[in-house]
Scaffold this active site. Structure first.
Site, PDB file in Angstrom:
ATOM      1  N   ASP A 107      41.372  54.298  42.480  1.00 30.94           N
ATOM      2  CA  ASP A 107      39.949  54.637  42.842  1.00 30.94           C
ATOM      3  C   ASP A 107      39.541  54.725  44.255  1.00 30.94           C
ATOM      4  O   ASP A 107      39.856  53.952  45.226  1.00 30.94           O
ATOM      5  CB  ASP A 107      39.041  53.339  42.237  1.00 30.94           C
ATOM      6  CG  ASP A 107      39.189  52.934  40.831  1.00 30.94           C
ATOM      7  OD1 ASP A 107      39.985  53.537  40.299  1.00 30.94           O
ATOM      8  OD2 ASP A 107      38.334  51.974  40.415  1.00 30.94           O
ATOM      9  N   GLN A 151      41.909  52.495  46.343  1.00 32.14           N
ATOM     10  CA  GLN A 151      42.756  51.577  45.765  1.00 32.14           C
ATOM     11  C   GLN A 151      44.150  51.805  45.944  1.00 32.14           C
ATOM     12  O   GLN A 151      44.488  53.284  45.957  1.00 32.14           O
ATOM     13  CB  GLN A 151      42.483  51.249  44.236  1.00 32.14           C
ATOM     14  CG  GLN A 151      41.238  50.657  43.751  1.00 32.14           C
ATOM     15  CD  GLN A 151      41.414  49.160  44.210  1.00 32.14           C
ATOM     16  OE1 GLN A 151      41.948  48.412  43.218  1.00 32.14           O
ATOM     17  NE2 GLN A 151      40.739  48.781  45.172  1.00 32.14           N
ATOM     18  N   TYR A 198      39.763  44.786  44.106  1.00 34.76           N
ATOM     19  CA  TYR A 198      39.546  45.561  43.241  1.00 34.76           C
ATOM     20  C   TYR A 198      38.411  46.294  43.937  1.00 34.76           C
ATOM     21  O   TYR A 198      37.795  46.039  45.021  1.00 34.76           O
ATOM     22  CB  TYR A 198      39.148  44.961  41.861  1.00 34.76           C
ATOM     23  CG  TYR A 198      40.069  44.880  41.072  1.00 34.76           C
ATOM     24  CD1 TYR A 198      41.698  44.629  41.489  1.00 34.76           C
ATOM     25  CD2 TYR A 198      40.253  44.640  39.726  1.00 34.76           C
ATOM     26  CE1 TYR A 198      42.743  44.458  40.664  1.00 34.76           C
ATOM     27  CE2 TYR A 198      40.970  44.479  38.742  1.00 34.76           C
ATOM     28  CZ  TYR A 198      42.527  44.419  39.251  1.00 34.76           C
ATOM     29  OH  TYR A 198      43.613  44.040  38.337  1.00 34.76           O
ATOM     30  N   SER A 199      37.922  47.332  43.352  1.00 34.94           N
ATOM     31  CA  SER A 199      36.945  48.232  43.585  1.00 34.94           C
ATOM     32  C   SER A 199      35.644  47.904  44.122  1.00 34.94           C
ATOM     33  O   SER A 199      35.096  46.820  43.865  1.00 34.94           O
ATOM     34  CB  SER A 199      36.886  49.325  42.536  1.00 34.94           C
ATOM     35  OG  SER A 199      37.900  50.240  42.338  1.00 34.94           O
ATOM     36  N   ASP A 227      33.383  45.965  40.774  1.00 35.11           N
ATOM     37  CA  ASP A 227      33.250  47.192  41.147  1.00 35.11           C
ATOM     38  C   ASP A 227      32.048  47.218  41.765  1.00 35.11           C
ATOM     39  O   ASP A 227      30.829  48.091  41.202  1.00 35.11           O
ATOM     40  CB  ASP A 227      33.403  48.255  40.293  1.00 35.11           C
ATOM     41  CG  ASP A 227      34.766  48.269  39.206  1.00 35.11           C
ATOM     42  OD1 ASP A 227      35.692  47.786  40.034  1.00 35.11           O
ATOM     43  OD2 ASP A 227      34.825  48.736  38.260  1.00 35.11           O
TER      44      ASP A 227
END
Length: 468
Positions: free
Chosen positions: A41, A57, A100-101, A160
């Site tokens: 991502d 990522q 994570y994103s 996210d």
């Protein structure tokens, strides 16, 4: 508690892996891609202090979806990118299973990252923390820790964060899964990025009459565009239809009116954002001149990605080109960012019967094609067919060898196609539709045109523009 450092292993992986990746004939020449390992991502895409910043990522240690760090590139023009210091790696208890994103914001002149700290437990359950990190004078980032715990009523799949500011308040949308395993988009507000208040669900299963909307919505991005609001997201679990949602997971958009006062989004139906084989987790930002720019991951999780031949060379995936977004006639339009014209060399033109057109070098190529009916072969590994029904894009399955097809339906009058060694991006009717795909031909690969109809071609070779 800070976990043991993986810096020595990362440094060794980069030193060993980069020469192998650069020697691969499929490694892109002008799209951003990882120097080694697996990239997915785009994150933290922002115009800040005179440069675009694009985080991503990245697992630098191998080609697997684990140990997710945030790599970091920057650019003054969306064409020439340079490496910046690694921004985040999973070295705290609250992000031990992956950074994570998320997104990036300008908080009173400080570049601030908003990301999800992923934590998995031995019993198979998980939780998620929304976290902050701030840039230091040397270009590295200092983690400030979690600012939002797992909301009540949702599984550990909440992630996210896309954060923006409006009238002095901060807003955050989050992808989520409720306890009934239904995908949602959540909205939160804050005065300071640290204390967040829930405003409820603004999209997903059961919101605004939407049903059968999948079990998890990832990577939401809500923004104003040309008199409307657009929500981009990646619903997981949508039912496949004969001509759309054919990837393992699609990227989608919906438009409508977002009411800041009542924290409500009155939206229309879902639309597929890109009809090709590889496109996921896009993120947008505002350019300095007010254009809305999008970059996506030219990949899809949980499909055939682990069978891609670049894995044997120690690297996987690339970004799309940057794209300008517009909204008109009830559609979201995408065109290549105008800055990419700087890559063009030696313009050529040709007109006549398709089968008599010159073969083109597919390595680094842009071509514009006007035709009502034509077939285009990309190095024997990807076929594009245009007829009165629209477009069919075909390639062989990496797993079974069977022919896989993606579709775009409608009248086709013009195509703009961008090629880069192992990728093709097809812009239809000046941005009415897009089909993005990876393909892995034997090089030197050629683009060949087939058919008895007349076509008009305009084409350029593109110069290499590697990340420095």
């Amino acid at each position: 508690m800070t976990l043991p450092s993986r810096w020595p292993a990362i440094l060794q992986a980069v030193m060993k892996g980069q020469p192998r990746a650069l020697a691969d004939s499929h490694y892109p020449q002008w799209h951003p891609a990882p120097v080694t390992g697996l990239m997915n991502d785009p994150n933290g895409f922002i115009w800040f202090a005179g440069r675009y910043h694009l985080f991503y990522q990245w697992n630098p240690l191998d080609c697997e979806h684990r140990f997710k760090c945030w790599g970091h590139w920057s650019s003054a023009d969306l064409v020439h990118w340079q490496h910046e210091p690694l921004a985040l790696m999973p070295d705290e208890e609250y992000d031990r299973n992956g950074c994570y994103s998320g997104s990036a914001v300008d908080n009173h002149g400080v570049l601030t990252l908003c990301y999800t700290g992923n934590v998995k437990f031995d019993d198979g359950s998980r939780t998620a923390w929304q976290c902050l990190a701030v840039e230091q004078p040397d270009g590295t980032f200092k983690k400030l820790g979690p600012v939002l715990a797992l909301p009540e009523g949702y599984t550990g799949h909440v992630r996210d964060p896309k954060v923006w500011q409006h009238d002095g308040m901060w807003y955050m949308v989050l992808g989520a899964q409720d306890l009934q395993k239904r995908g949602k988009v959540l909205l939160f507000t804050s005065a300071d990025l640290h204390a967040w208040t829930s405003c409820g669900e603004i999209a997903g299963h059961g919101v605004n009459g939407l049903t059968d909307a999948g079990y998890m919505w990832e990577c939401p991005d809500l923004f104003a565009l040309d008199g409307t609001h657009v929500l981009i997201s990646c619903p997981q679990g949508l039912a496949r239809e004969p001509h759309r949602y054919l990837n393992t997971y699609p990227a989608t958009w919906m438009s409508g009116a977002f009411d800041y006062e009542n924290a409500a989004f009155d939206h229309g139906e879902l639309h597929e954002l890109d009809a090709g084989f590889e496109f996921y987790a896009p993120q947008t930002t505002l350019a300095e001149d007010g254009r809305r720019i999008l970059i996506g991951w030219m990949g899809v999780p949980d499909g055939e990605e682990m069978l891609q031949p670049t894995r044997t060379h120690g690297w996987m995936h690339q970004m799309t080109c940057p794209r300008e977004l517009r909204y008109r006639d009830g559609r979201l339009w995408q065109i290549p960012a105008r800055e990419l014209a700087a890559l063009r060399e030696d313009e050529q033109r040709w007109q006549g019967r398709a089968s008599e057109a010159p073969d083109l070098d597919a390595t680094r190529l842009e071509f514009e094609l006007s035709a009502s009916q034509v077939n285009v072969d990309f190095g024997g590994a990807l076929r594009l067919m245009v007829d009165e029904q629209g477009i069919r894009l075909e390639r062989a399955s990496l797993k079974t060898g069977e022919t896989l097809t993606r579709y775009w339906q409608g009248d086709v009058t013009h195509l703009c196609v961008l090629c880069d060694r192992s990728s093709v991006e097809i812009f239809i009717n000046h941005g009415e539709g897009v089909m993005s795909s990876r393909y892995f031909p034997d090089h030197p690969a050629r683009v060949r045109f087939e058919g008895a109809s007349d076509i008009t071609l305009r084409y350029w070779s593109l110069r290499a523009c590697m990340i420095e």
